[in-house]
Design a protein around this motif. Structure first.
Motif, mmCIF file in Angstrom:
data_model
loop_
_atom_site.group_PDB
_atom_site.id
_atom_site.type_symbol
_atom_site.label_atom_id
_atom_site.label_comp_id
_atom_site.label_asym_id
_atom_site.label_seq_id
_atom_site.Cartn_x
_atom_site.Cartn_y
_atom_site.Cartn_z
ATOM 1 N N TYR A 134 -13.663 -19.027 -2.151
ATOM 2 C CA TYR A 134 -14.579 -17.957 -2.599
ATOM 3 C C TYR A 134 -14.396 -17.590 -4.071
ATOM 4 N N GLY A 188 -0.873 -14.570 5.639
ATOM 5 C CA GLY A 188 0.001 -14.372 6.794
ATOM 6 C C GLY A 188 -0.789 -14.181 8.071
ATOM 7 N N VAL A 189 -1.698 -13.222 8.098
ATOM 8 C CA VAL A 189 -2.529 -13.007 9.283
ATOM 9 C C VAL A 189 -3.492 -14.187 9.440
ATOM 10 N N GLY A 218 -8.541 -18.641 -1.819
ATOM 11 C CA GLY A 218 -8.652 -18.544 -3.271
ATOM 12 C C GLY A 218 -8.259 -19.794 -4.031
ATOM 13 N N LEU A 229 -3.675 -1.839 13.606
ATOM 14 C CA LEU A 229 -2.824 -2.300 14.717
ATOM 15 C C LEU A 229 -2.188 -1.141 15.466
ATOM 16 N N TYR A 262 -4.952 -8.420 18.481
ATOM 17 C CA TYR A 262 -5.935 -7.366 18.805
ATOM 18 C C TYR A 262 -7.287 -7.652 18.169
ATOM 19 N N ARG A 306 -1.198 -13.287 -5.240
ATOM 20 C CA ARG A 306 -1.902 -14.323 -4.470
ATOM 21 C C ARG A 306 -1.157 -15.650 -4.511
ATOM 22 N N LYS A 318 -4.881 -23.879 -0.827
ATOM 23 C CA LYS A 318 -4.937 -22.986 0.331
ATOM 24 C C LYS A 318 -5.989 -23.477 1.335
ATOM 25 N N SER A 367 -7.007 -6.009 0.375
ATOM 26 C CA SER A 367 -6.117 -6.671 -0.583
ATOM 27 C C SER A 367 -6.671 -6.640 -2.004
ATOM 28 N N PHE A 423 -10.380 -4.835 8.082
ATOM 29 C CA PHE A 423 -9.031 -4.439 8.505
ATOM 30 C C PHE A 423 -8.018 -4.405 7.367
ATOM 31 N N PRO A 438 -10.338 -1.035 11.998
ATOM 32 C CA PRO A 438 -9.239 -0.899 12.960
ATOM 33 C C PRO A 438 -7.863 -0.973 12.308
ATOM 34 N N TYR A 462 0.844 -1.212 0.000
ATOM 35 C CA TYR A 462 0.000 0.000 0.000
ATOM 36 C C TYR A 462 0.877 1.260 0.000
HETATM 37 N N1 NAP Z 1 -5.539 -3.137 9.905
HETATM 38 C C1 NAP Z 1 -4.501 -3.788 10.402
HETATM 39 O O1 NAP Z 1 -4.142 -3.587 11.571
HETATM 40 C C2 NAP Z 1 -3.768 -4.773 9.552
HETATM 41 C C3 NAP Z 1 -2.610 -5.370 10.027
HETATM 42 C C4 NAP Z 1 -2.005 -6.370 9.246
HETATM 43 C C5 NAP Z 1 -2.554 -6.734 8.019
HETATM 44 N N2 NAP Z 1 -3.665 -6.082 7.583
HETATM 45 C C6 NAP Z 1 -4.302 -6.464 6.312
HETATM 46 O O2 NAP Z 1 -4.552 -7.849 6.365
HETATM 47 C C7 NAP Z 1 -4.484 -8.388 5.053
HETATM 48 C C8 NAP Z 1 -3.603 -9.594 5.089
HETATM 49 O O3 NAP Z 1 -2.244 -9.169 5.179
HETATM 50 P P1 NAP Z 1 -1.057 -10.197 4.908
HETATM 51 O O4 NAP Z 1 0.176 -9.369 4.827
HETATM 52 O O5 NAP Z 1 -1.163 -11.323 5.884
HETATM 53 O O6 NAP Z 1 -1.399 -10.708 3.435
HETATM 54 P P2 NAP Z 1 -1.898 -12.165 2.972
HETATM 55 O O7 NAP Z 1 -3.202 -12.470 3.638
HETATM 56 O O8 NAP Z 1 -0.790 -13.127 3.124
HETATM 57 O O9 NAP Z 1 -2.109 -11.897 1.441
HETATM 58 C C9 NAP Z 1 -3.301 -11.324 0.986
HETATM 59 C C10 NAP Z 1 -4.283 -12.400 0.525
HETATM 60 O O10 NAP Z 1 -5.494 -11.746 0.201
HETATM 61 C C11 NAP Z 1 -6.205 -12.556 -0.702
HETATM 62 N N3 NAP Z 1 -6.764 -11.757 -1.787
HETATM 63 C C12 NAP Z 1 -8.071 -11.712 -2.103
HETATM 64 N N4 NAP Z 1 -8.271 -10.931 -3.168
HETATM 65 C C13 NAP Z 1 -7.059 -10.479 -3.545
HETATM 66 C C14 NAP Z 1 -6.625 -9.655 -4.616
HETATM 67 N N5 NAP Z 1 -7.489 -9.121 -5.512
HETATM 68 N N6 NAP Z 1 -5.308 -9.392 -4.725
HETATM 69 C C15 NAP Z 1 -4.428 -9.901 -3.847
HETATM 70 N N7 NAP Z 1 -4.780 -10.705 -2.805
HETATM 71 C C16 NAP Z 1 -6.093 -11.000 -2.669
HETATM 72 C C17 NAP Z 1 -5.207 -13.589 -1.245
HETATM 73 O O11 NAP Z 1 -5.536 -14.846 -0.664
HETATM 74 P P3 NAP Z 1 -6.548 -15.838 -1.451
HETATM 75 O O12 NAP Z 1 -5.869 -16.207 -2.737
HETATM 76 O O13 NAP Z 1 -6.711 -16.969 -0.528
HETATM 77 O O14 NAP Z 1 -7.808 -15.058 -1.680
HETATM 78 C C18 NAP Z 1 -3.874 -13.128 -0.736
HETATM 79 O O15 NAP Z 1 -2.970 -14.194 -0.500
HETATM 80 C C19 NAP Z 1 -4.051 -7.256 4.135
HETATM 81 O O16 NAP Z 1 -5.185 -6.684 3.531
HETATM 82 C C20 NAP Z 1 -3.415 -6.278 5.091
HETATM 83 O O17 NAP Z 1 -3.468 -4.958 4.624
HETATM 84 C C21 NAP Z 1 -4.271 -5.129 8.317
#
Ligand code: NAP
Length: 325
Positions: A192, A152-153, A173, A266, A130, A315, A177, A241, A238, A264, A46
């Motif tokens: 999905y 990852g999360v 996806g 982190l 959290y 992905r 997975k 992606s 949160f 929210p 981002y």
């Molecule tokens: N707000 C917070 O505090 C916070 C903190 C940490 C992370 N996050 C958010 O949590 C999410 C997960 O983070 P992560 O670093 O662990 O990543 P991740 O889940 O390892 O990777 C993102 C996953 O999102 C899915 N996805 C669905 N549609 C997608 C698209 N159009 N393009 C790309 N990916 C897509 C994919 O899984 P599938 O192929 O299985 O659909 C992809 O592997 C991110 O959105 C991140 O910004 C938020």
């Protein structure tokens, strides 16, 4: 000379440039650390693309979590010394070999947690902490839906939510997975891309739906996530992606059953030192006791950060990904 990845202009993975970077010396309340492992996060993409504004403009060193060794301690830091193993999460600045960090943002890494695990846990694991314990307190008998379950999360959250006693439904996806998510706490996993997840959740819960939905996918899942909630249920949006959710009519929350929604991040939940320490302690205990097993499924050299970003956004990754300086 020490090296770092910088961006000088926003764009795709190709704007990540590996170049010289002088970390400087630690000032008051600061520590110079040599980083041994850096976690890869969607957040980094981002900042790279410009979806999130660079806090101090460009050029920017992206990167939001890392672990390493204390090299030098600045004045007024009495609880750390050279050689200590430490880790942190901060919004930017982690893609480098050496870095000066405010000591107040560091936690000591306990024995039994490797540097790679610590680097993978600080942002992703503290996020699971959290979301599951503080945004909504998941408890015995709850039914939850967690999107991107094999990410990852997602893999960390599935294990922890199961331990808290919930029925845990995930979305992914691909069928590969789905198999991975099932090994990490998820009772039911929906692909999905091939299945209508709203209908599948209704069927799995016999129409009762979920107490809370954790949605980091964003625009592609948002409306469906609302339809997976019980009356007065909570949507924790949160991440995005698949792209940001456009403005929407709040009246929909009334129509769909007096729903709650939160967006929210982190960094609000660990802004206070006491919160960071308590969250890190809960997380490291969950790892030490075997509740959470951290999957490091991809490793890239720091110099190859562009390849890592392409894989994450394409992905192609599961679990967590580490960059090695
Ligand atoms: N707000 C917070 O505090 C916070 C903190 C940490 C992370 N996050 C958010 O949590 C999410 C997960 O983070 P992560 O670093 O662990 O990543 P991740 O889940 O390892 O990777 C993102 C996953 O999102 C899915 N996805 C669905 N549609 C997608 C698209 N159009 N393009 C790309 N990916 C897509 C994919 O899984 P599938 O192929 O299985 O659909 C992809 O592997 C991110 O959105 C991140 O910004 C938020």
């Amino acid at each position: 000379m020490s090296k770092a990845i910088r961006i000088h202009t926003h764009g795709g993975p190709e704007v990540l440039v590996y170049e010289d970077a002088n970390p400087g010396r630690p000032g008051e309340g600061e520590v110079l650390m040599r980083q041994t492992a850096i976690g890869l996060n969607f957040l980094d993409a981002y900042y790279r693309s410009g979806l999130y504004p660079a806090p101090n403009g460009l050029p920017l060193i992206p990167g939001s979590e890392a672990a390493g060794i204390v090299v030098e301690v600045g004045p007024r830091v009495d609880w750390l010394k050279a050689g200590d193993r430490v880790a942190y999460t901060m919004p930017v600045g982690a893609y480098c070999e050496e870095r000066v960090v405010p000591a107040a943002r560091l936690v000591k890494v306990p024995d039994g947690v490797s540097d790679e695990q610590a680097a993978a846990l600080m942002l992703k694991g503290l996020t699971a902490e959290y979301l599951l314990r503080r945004t909504y307190g998941v408890k015995l008998g709850d039914t939850i839906l967690f999107h991107a379950a094999a990410g990852g999360v997602g893999l960390i959250a599935g294990q922890w939510a199961k331990h808290l006693g919930a029925t845990v439904i995930g979305t992914v996806g691909s069928d590969e997975k789905a198999a991975l998510a099932k090994k990490h706490g998820y009772d039911h996993v929906i692909n999905y891309r091939t299945t209508d997840f709203v209908a599948a959740v209704a069927e799995l819960t016999k129409g009762a739906k979920c107490d809370v939905v954790y949605d980091s996918v964003g625009v592609d899942t948002f409306n469906g996530s609302l339809d997976c909630l019980k009356p007065r249920g909570l949507l924790a949006l949160f991440g995005q992606s698949s792209g940001p959710v456009p403005p929407f009519n709040l009246g929909l929350l009334a129509q769909k059953g007096s729903l709650y929604i939160t967006r929210p991040t982190l960094f609000t939940y660990i802004a206070q030192r006491a919160d960071l320490e308590a969250a890190a302690e809960a997380l490291f205990s969950a790892v030490a006791s075997g509740v959470v097993d951290v999957q490091i499924n991809q490793r890239f050299a720091l110099a190859d950060a562009a390849k890592a970003h392409a894989a994450l956004e394409g992905r192609q990754t599961t679990g967590t990904t580490i960059l090695l300086p």
